[in-house]
Structures are given as structure tokens and as C-alpha cells.
Write a protein that holds these residues in place. Structure first.
Motif, PDB file in Angstrom:
ATOM      1  N   UNK A  38      54.255  12.491  22.412  1.00 32.67           N
ATOM      2  CA  UNK A  38      54.320  12.066  23.806  1.00 32.67           C
ATOM      3  C   UNK A  38      53.207  12.711  24.645  1.00 32.67           C
ATOM      4  N   UNK A  39      52.647  11.928  25.541  1.00 33.56           N
ATOM      5  CA  UNK A  39      51.619  12.410  26.463  1.00 33.56           C
ATOM      6  C   UNK A  39      52.308  12.948  27.710  1.00 33.56           C
ATOM      7  N   UNK A  40      52.296  14.269  27.860  1.00 31.35           N
ATOM      8  CA  UNK A  40      52.970  14.910  28.991  1.00 31.35           C
ATOM      9  C   UNK A  40      51.979  15.431  30.028  1.00 31.35           C
ATOM     10  N   UNK A  41      50.776  14.886  30.013  1.00 31.48           N
ATOM     11  CA  UNK A  41      49.731  15.383  30.916  1.00 31.48           C
ATOM     12  C   UNK A  41      50.089  15.188  32.386  1.00 31.48           C
ATOM     13  N   UNK A  42      50.930  14.203  32.679  1.00 29.86           N
ATOM     14  CA  UNK A  42      51.316  13.941  34.075  1.00 29.86           C
ATOM     15  C   UNK A  42      52.687  14.504  34.416  1.00 29.86           C
ATOM     16  N   UNK A  43      53.274  15.277  33.501  1.00 26.18           N
ATOM     17  CA  UNK A  43      54.632  15.784  33.686  1.00 26.18           C
ATOM     18  C   UNK A  43      54.664  17.307  33.619  1.00 26.18           C
ATOM     19  N   UNK A  44      55.653  17.881  34.289  1.00 26.84           N
ATOM     20  CA  UNK A  44      55.880  19.322  34.214  1.00 26.84           C
ATOM     21  C   UNK A  44      56.757  19.687  33.022  1.00 26.84           C
ATOM     22  N   UNK A  45      57.566  18.728  32.555  1.00 28.77           N
ATOM     23  CA  UNK A  45      58.517  19.000  31.484  1.00 28.77           C
ATOM     24  C   UNK A  45      58.986  17.688  30.866  1.00 28.77           C
ATOM     25  N   UNK A  46      59.659  17.832  29.721  1.00 25.32           N
ATOM     26  CA  UNK A  46      60.269  16.695  29.028  1.00 25.32           C
ATOM     27  C   UNK A  46      61.769  16.904  28.979  1.00 25.32           C
ATOM     28  N   UNK A  47      62.525  15.869  29.354  1.00 26.21           N
ATOM     29  CA  UNK A  47      63.975  15.893  29.203  1.00 26.21           C
ATOM     30  C   UNK A  47      64.371  14.852  28.173  1.00 26.21           C
ATOM     31  N   UNK A  48      65.116  15.303  27.134  1.00 23.48           N
ATOM     32  CA  UNK A  48      65.607  14.406  26.094  1.00 23.48           C
ATOM     33  C   UNK A  48      67.090  14.199  26.336  1.00 23.48           C
ATOM     34  N   UNK A  49      67.458  12.975  26.671  1.00 23.37           N
ATOM     35  CA  UNK A  49      68.818  12.673  27.093  1.00 23.37           C
ATOM     36  C   UNK A  49      69.710  12.279  25.923  1.00 23.37           C
ATOM     37  N   UNK A  50      70.991  12.553  26.072  1.00 24.84           N
ATOM     38  CA  UNK A  50      72.089  12.151  25.175  1.00 24.84           C
ATOM     39  C   UNK A  50      72.589  13.320  24.338  1.00 24.84           C
ATOM     40  N   UNK A  51      73.892  13.579  24.437  1.00 26.49           N
ATOM     41  CA  UNK A  51      74.520  14.683  23.716  1.00 26.49           C
ATOM     42  C   UNK A  51      74.595  14.426  22.215  1.00 26.49           C
ATOM     43  N   UNK A  52      74.435  13.172  21.796  1.00 27.68           N
ATOM     44  CA  UNK A  52      74.561  12.833  20.375  1.00 27.68           C
ATOM     45  C   UNK A  52      73.257  13.003  19.605  1.00 27.68           C
ATOM     46  N   UNK A  53      72.126  13.128  20.311  1.00 27.68           N
ATOM     47  CA  UNK A  53      70.837  13.273  19.629  1.00 27.68           C
ATOM     48  C   UNK A  53      70.662  14.696  19.083  1.00 27.68           C
ATOM     49  N   UNK A  54      70.100  14.849  17.885  1.00 23.19           N
ATOM     50  CA  UNK A  54      69.892  16.174  17.288  1.00 23.19           C
ATOM     51  C   UNK A  54      68.613  16.827  17.812  1.00 23.19           C
ATOM     52  N   UNK A  55      68.670  17.323  19.040  1.00 18.44           N
ATOM     53  CA  UNK A  55      67.467  17.825  19.717  1.00 18.44           C
ATOM     54  C   UNK A  55      67.394  19.347  19.751  1.00 18.44           C
ATOM     55  N   UNK A  56      68.534  19.993  19.948  1.00 15.32           N
ATOM     56  CA  UNK A  56      68.547  21.427  20.260  1.00 15.32           C
ATOM     57  C   UNK A  56      67.787  22.268  19.231  1.00 15.32           C
ATOM     58  N   UNK A  57      67.937  21.936  17.969  1.00 16.11           N
ATOM     59  CA  UNK A  57      67.330  22.740  16.912  1.00 16.11           C
ATOM     60  C   UNK A  57      65.808  22.596  16.838  1.00 16.11           C
TER      61      UNK A  57
END
Length: 229
Positions: free
Chosen positions: A186-205
Motif C-alpha cells: 500500500x502507498x501510504x505517502x499521503x497518510x499518517x497511518x493505516x487502519x485495518x478494519x474487522x475483528x475477524x481479520x488475522x492482523x494483530x500478529x
């Protein structure tokens, strides 16, 4: 035979008690909570709420009708310190105030947190005003997510990308390695941060490695929910 009655001695104090309401189809959220609070003096008690597929704003609203009964059955007649409602898009659909009232109807004077409100609290704490978002949702729900961040949080959304998955069961089956490969591009050059939504996605690890690769703050539904709880 001699019978001897002995008076019991009860514990006067207890650890903070968290009541977690998780979707019946969620594979992930309890694992994430337990991984984070392991070894800490915190007690977690879960109950599952009926969920409906495909995920739409209407089915998400319908799910919330069961919140009082589901909450009531978490340690019946006992005090909970905080109830975490484990559905990001479901909170957006029904509204935080409605969830708060439904919980406190059966568990008076209980704090309530949700993934989306906890995310906004985290963004404000970190001073983040411009956000990039990734979701597994359909376009209908994505628009609700964007509007919630803008209206309730005053957060500008620079871009959103998504999987377009309509079933919560399928969201829980997403391969974390594939998710990492998608997010790291993902290109985050225009963002301060990324938020990944949904409690079911395996993101935390994978958050720690994502932040190293992207050079930006990465937040997820479960991460902020556990922190706010």
C-alpha cells in the motif's frame, strides 16, 4: 457417620473483568485478546452473538438486537468492569450509544468499548488526522466506515482498499501471509497511518513487521479494542 459443616471464606477482591461479545462466526478475536492479556491480572469472559450473512448494514443492525441477552449471560448477576462489543461494522450500523444502552440495560454502570470507537480514541491519542484504510468488506459497508471516521472522528480518509468479502466466515479464513503481502504494497505517502478494519481479520500478529516495512503506524480493530478495553 459424622457430618461437619464448615463455613466457606470468599475472595473479597477480583481481577478486572472483561466481557467480550464476539460474532458467532469469528475465528480470531478471542485468540488476539488472550495473546495480549496472557499473564496479566485480567479476567476475560466471552459470549457469542448470532451473526447473519451476507454482511449488510441491515443484517448488522439485526444482530445488535441480541446484545442484552448475550451480555446478561456473561457471569449472570455479576458485575463486569467493561464490555467489548467485537464488531467494527456492526457498531457503525447500529451506533455506539445504542450498544452502550443495550449493555447497561442488563449490566448497569458498565464501561463499553467497540472496535471503531476505540480506533478513533487511538487516532486522537496519537494525533493522527489523515488515514489510509483497508477492509475486507463490500462497498456498501466501506462507505459507512468512511463516513463514520469523517463524521464521528473528524478524520480525513486519503484512500481505502478492500477485499469485497460478503461473509464473515470467509473473512476469518484469509491467509495472514497473503494479507501481509497485500498491505505491505500500500502507498501510504499521503497518510499518517493505516487502519485495518474487522475483528475477524488475522492482523494483530503482523502489525510489527508491517510498521517496519511501511514506516508508518498500523492499527487494527482488535488491537485498538484490546488497548481501549
Amino acid at each position: 457417620m459424622k457430618l461437619t459443616k464448615i463455613d466457606p471464606k470468599y475472595i473479597k477482591n477480583h481481577n478486572p473483568r472483561i466481557g467480550l461479545i464476539t460474532l458467532a462466526s469469528d475465528f480470531r478475536i478471542e485468540k488476539d485478546f488472550n495473546n495480549v492479556i496472557y499473564g496479566k491480572d485480567i479476567d476475560l469472559y466471552c459470549n457469542r452473538i448470532k451473526s447473519y450473512n451476507p454482511l449488510t448494514n441491515e443484517t448488522l443492525k439485526k444482530m445488535a438486537d441480541d446484545i442484552p441477552n448475550v451480555t446478561k449471560e456473561i457471569l449472570p448477576d455479576q458485575k463486569l468492569d467493561c464490555v467489548a462489543y467485537g464488531c467494527t461494522s456492526g457498531t457503525i450500523a447500529v451506533g455506539y450509544q445504542s450498544i452502550f444502552e443495550k449493555v447497561n440495560l442488563v449490566k448497569p454502570n458498565t464501561k463499553v468499548t467497540t472496535p471503531i470507537t476505540s480506533a478513533i480514541n487511538a487516532l486522537k491519542t496519537l494525533g493522527i488526522n489523515n488515514l489510509s484504510i483497508f477492509t475486507p468488506y463490500t462497498e456498501e459497508i466501506n462507505q459507512s466506515v468512511i463516513n463514520y471516521f469523517k463524521i464521528e472522528g473528524g478524520i480525513e480518509i486519503s484512500e481505502l482498499s478492500y477485499f469485497d468479502i460478503a461473509s464473515d466466515l470467509d473473512i476469518g479464513k484469509v491467509d495472514p501471509e497473503h494479507l501481509f503481502d497485500v498491505l505491505v504494497k500500500k502507498d501510504l505517502s499521503s497518510s499518517d497511518a493505516l487502519f485495518v478494519s474487522c475483528t475477524a481479520l488475522p492482523v494483530l500478529s503482523i502489525i510489527k513487521d508491517l510498521e517496519k516495512k511501511l514506516g508508518k503506524i498500523v492499527l487494527s480493530s482488535n488491537q485498538t479494542l484490546i488497548w481501549d478495553t
